[in-house]
Scaffold this active site. Structure first.
Site, short mmCIF file in Angstrom:
data_model
loop_
_atom_site.label_atom_id
_atom_site.label_comp_id
_atom_site.label_asym_id
_atom_site.label_seq_id
_atom_site.Cartn_x
_atom_site.Cartn_y
_atom_site.Cartn_z
N CYS A 1 -9.27 -18.90 -1.65
CA CYS A 1 -10.34 -18.27 -2.24
C CYS A 1 -9.83 -18.16 -3.82
O CYS A 1 -8.58 -17.94 -4.09
CB CYS A 1 -10.40 -17.01 -1.71
SG CYS A 1 -11.30 -15.75 -2.84
N CYS B 1 -6.42 -16.02 0.03
CA CYS B 1 -6.29 -15.27 -0.89
C CYS B 1 -5.16 -15.92 -1.82
O CYS B 1 -3.64 -15.58 -1.63
CB CYS B 1 -5.97 -14.02 -0.91
SG CYS B 1 -5.72 -13.11 -2.34
N CYS C 1 -11.91 -14.80 -7.81
CA CYS C 1 -11.68 -13.89 -9.14
C CYS C 1 -11.56 -14.75 -10.28
O CYS C 1 -11.63 -14.15 -11.34
CB CYS C 1 -10.53 -12.75 -8.93
SG CYS C 1 -9.00 -13.65 -8.18
N TYR D 1 0.96 -13.06 -6.79
CA TYR D 1 1.43 -11.65 -7.16
C TYR D 1 1.85 -10.79 -5.84
O TYR D 1 2.57 -9.93 -6.08
CB TYR D 1 0.21 -10.97 -8.33
CG TYR D 1 0.41 -9.59 -8.34
CD1 TYR D 1 1.74 -8.90 -9.08
CD2 TYR D 1 -0.36 -8.58 -7.99
CE1 TYR D 1 1.95 -7.45 -9.41
CE2 TYR D 1 -0.53 -7.23 -8.32
CZ TYR D 1 1.05 -6.81 -8.69
OH TYR D 1 1.13 -5.46 -9.12
N CYS E 1 -12.88 -8.48 -7.15
CA CYS E 1 -12.70 -9.20 -5.78
C CYS E 1 -13.41 -8.38 -4.57
O CYS E 1 -13.43 -6.90 -4.83
CB CYS E 1 -11.15 -9.13 -5.28
SG CYS E 1 -10.58 -9.48 -3.52
N GLY F 1 0.96 -1.37 -0.02
CA GLY F 1 -0.06 -0.07 -0.09
C GLY F 1 0.82 1.31 0.13
O GLY F 1 1.62 1.23 0.65
#
Ligand code: SF4
Length: 457
Positions: A447, A250, A450, A256, A396, A42
């Site tokens: 999960c 995830c 996507c 990635y 997502c 982030g």
């Protein structure tokens, strides 16, 4: 004119990173280093909240960790316990009021929260809270948790947090700091990672283990899905307060998001990506002279592809590592210019060669198309693309910034159409089964929403 570079990079955005430390004389400085290591998760805002055992205080701002903090600010953040957060906005606008950690005073004292993930029932919860008098300071989903904690009738902070989290749905790896406790908690599905480490008589918690390497902490283990760890002067206690759920790690963290030098979901990210590349070479072979990664995220998968296929590996595309968030563009800036600012093909390597480019994902396809054109301009004879995961067809809702379903090229185009649109000689995605096989994993551990539209929540 100053332009944002983000529009040219067409990558899925990481969500957030969290870091916490209990019982260290340089808690704020260590947290700063931890956030520095997690910066890839982030880049919009960051903050640190510390406790000296009596008072909890914090500082947050917009920008990168290195720009937000300076030695003076860190010195003023006195305390032995701290939590930190870096953010890319997934819910709530990109502005300071939405930066975390979010620190509030309520009837029982001060509490700060740092959240990685995304809640899916905040609209209804927020409406209910506002109707009964709650006033929100931000548009963050994480603030809902704070209001639920403040309103809980339970006695201890642990019970209040549990009470609040039993009402929310979605993904969360959370850190809480009070004046004398550090609490880490991961949702029962385990969407986002959270790791526990040990440092000089204290404990550390981090989204990824790469932060531990930098501060020379010893990696102990992952916080388990549905586990809450409470760290205070009595040591570390582990509680499992939620009903068990199927796991839904995830998978895109391994493909990635996470740094290749991290361990995530108990796996080395570097080795996981190499294994994806090897499987891709088995499933989608091609006659070519060179394997070239799309730097940097395609590096490890490309190595795996090259080793498995025995096609020579070359760094035929060079990345400019100093591309900032904005740059001053000439009067008529093109999308091509934006792409070239970040990645430039090497003529001497690519000229007259049949090239396989290994990518980790294709989002809209618009940027990749320009990159392919650039490769042809420097003389590549054939350009083939191999993608180290299946096509992204669905957005997502668990904390990753995706474009809408309509914008995802694979949601409305066949592989053949995408290949034509991007100007490729051939295109091949890794299969879902191949991806799970490469990670030695089962479908019900991860999960995969996507890719297959099956949302665990
Ligand atoms: S939908 Fe995709 S990106 Fe989102 S949590 Fe699931 S695997 Fe990860």
């Amino acid at each position: 004119m100053r332009a944002s570079t983000a529009m040219w990079f067409d990558k899925l955005k990481e969500n957030c990173g969290v870091f916490g430390i209990y019982n260290h004389p340089h808690a704020s400085q260590i947290t700063y280093l931890g956030l520095y290591a997690l910066q890839h998760r982030g880049q919009e805002s960051g903050g640190i909240v510390v406790s000296d055992g009596k008072k909890v205080r914090g500082y947050k701002n917009m920008g990168l960790v290195a720009d937000i903090f300076n030695p003076q600010i860190l010195k003023e953040l006195k305390g032995h316990h701290a939590i930190g957060h870096i953010r890319y906005s997934t819910t709530g606008a990109s502005e300071l009021k939405n930066a975390q950690p979010f620190l509030v005073d309520y009837a029982q004292g001060s509490i700060a929260i740092a959240h990685n993930g995304n809640l899916v029932n905040t609209v209804e919860l927020r409406k209910k809270l506002e109707e009964t008098g709650s006033i929100f300071q931000s548009t963050m989903d994480s603030e809902v948790i704070i209001h639920l904690i403040a309103r809980s009738e339970k006695k201890t902070i642990e019970d209040r947090i549990i009470d609040a989290l039993r009402q929310v749905r979605g993904s969360f790896s959370l850190l809480f700091l009070t004046k004398d406790k550090l609490i880490g908690i991961r949702d029962p599905f385990g969407f986002r990672p959270l790791c526990l480490g040990k440092i000089e008589g204290g404990y550390v918690l981090s989204s990824e283990t790469c932060a531990f390497d930098l501060i020379q902490a010893h990696y102990l283990r992952e916080i388990q899905p549905g586990e809450m760890v409470v760290i205070d002067k009595g040591g570390l206690r582990s509680i499992y307060p939620f009903p068990k759920k199927r796991h839904a790690f995830c998978i895109f963290e391994l493909i990635y998001f996470a740094r290749p030098d991290s361990y995530v979901f108990g796996k080395s990210v570097y080795l996981a990506r190499k294994s994806l590349g090897r499987q891709l070479a088995k499933e989608k072979p091609v006659e070519a002279d060179l394997v070239v990664p799309m730097p940097d995220s395609g590096n490890c998968a490309s190595l795996g592809y090259a080793q498995e296929s025995r096609i020579p590996f070359e760094l035929g595309i060079v990345r400019n590592h100093y591309v900032g968030r904005t740059f001053i563009q000439p009067s008529q800036s093109s999308r091509d210019l934006g792409v070239k600012i970040k990645l430039n093909p090497v003529r001497e390597i690519l000229n007259n060669k049949r090239v396989v480019i290994v990518e980790d994902s294709i989002v809209r396809g618009t940027t990749s198309r320009i990159r392919i054109k650039n490769l042809r301009e420097v003389g590549a004879k054939e350009v083939h693309m191999r993608v180290s995961c299946p096509p992204h067809r669905y957005p997502c809702v668990y904390g990753i910034d995706f474009p809408t379903k309509e914008e995802l090229i694979a949601s409305s185009h066949t592989e053949k159409e995408i290949c034509q649109f991007m100007g490729l000689d051939s295109l091949g995605y890794l299969s879902l089964e191949g991806m799970l096989k490469a990670l030695s994993s089962k479908a019900d551990e991860y999960c995969l929403a996507c890719f297959n539209g099956e949302y665990p929540i």
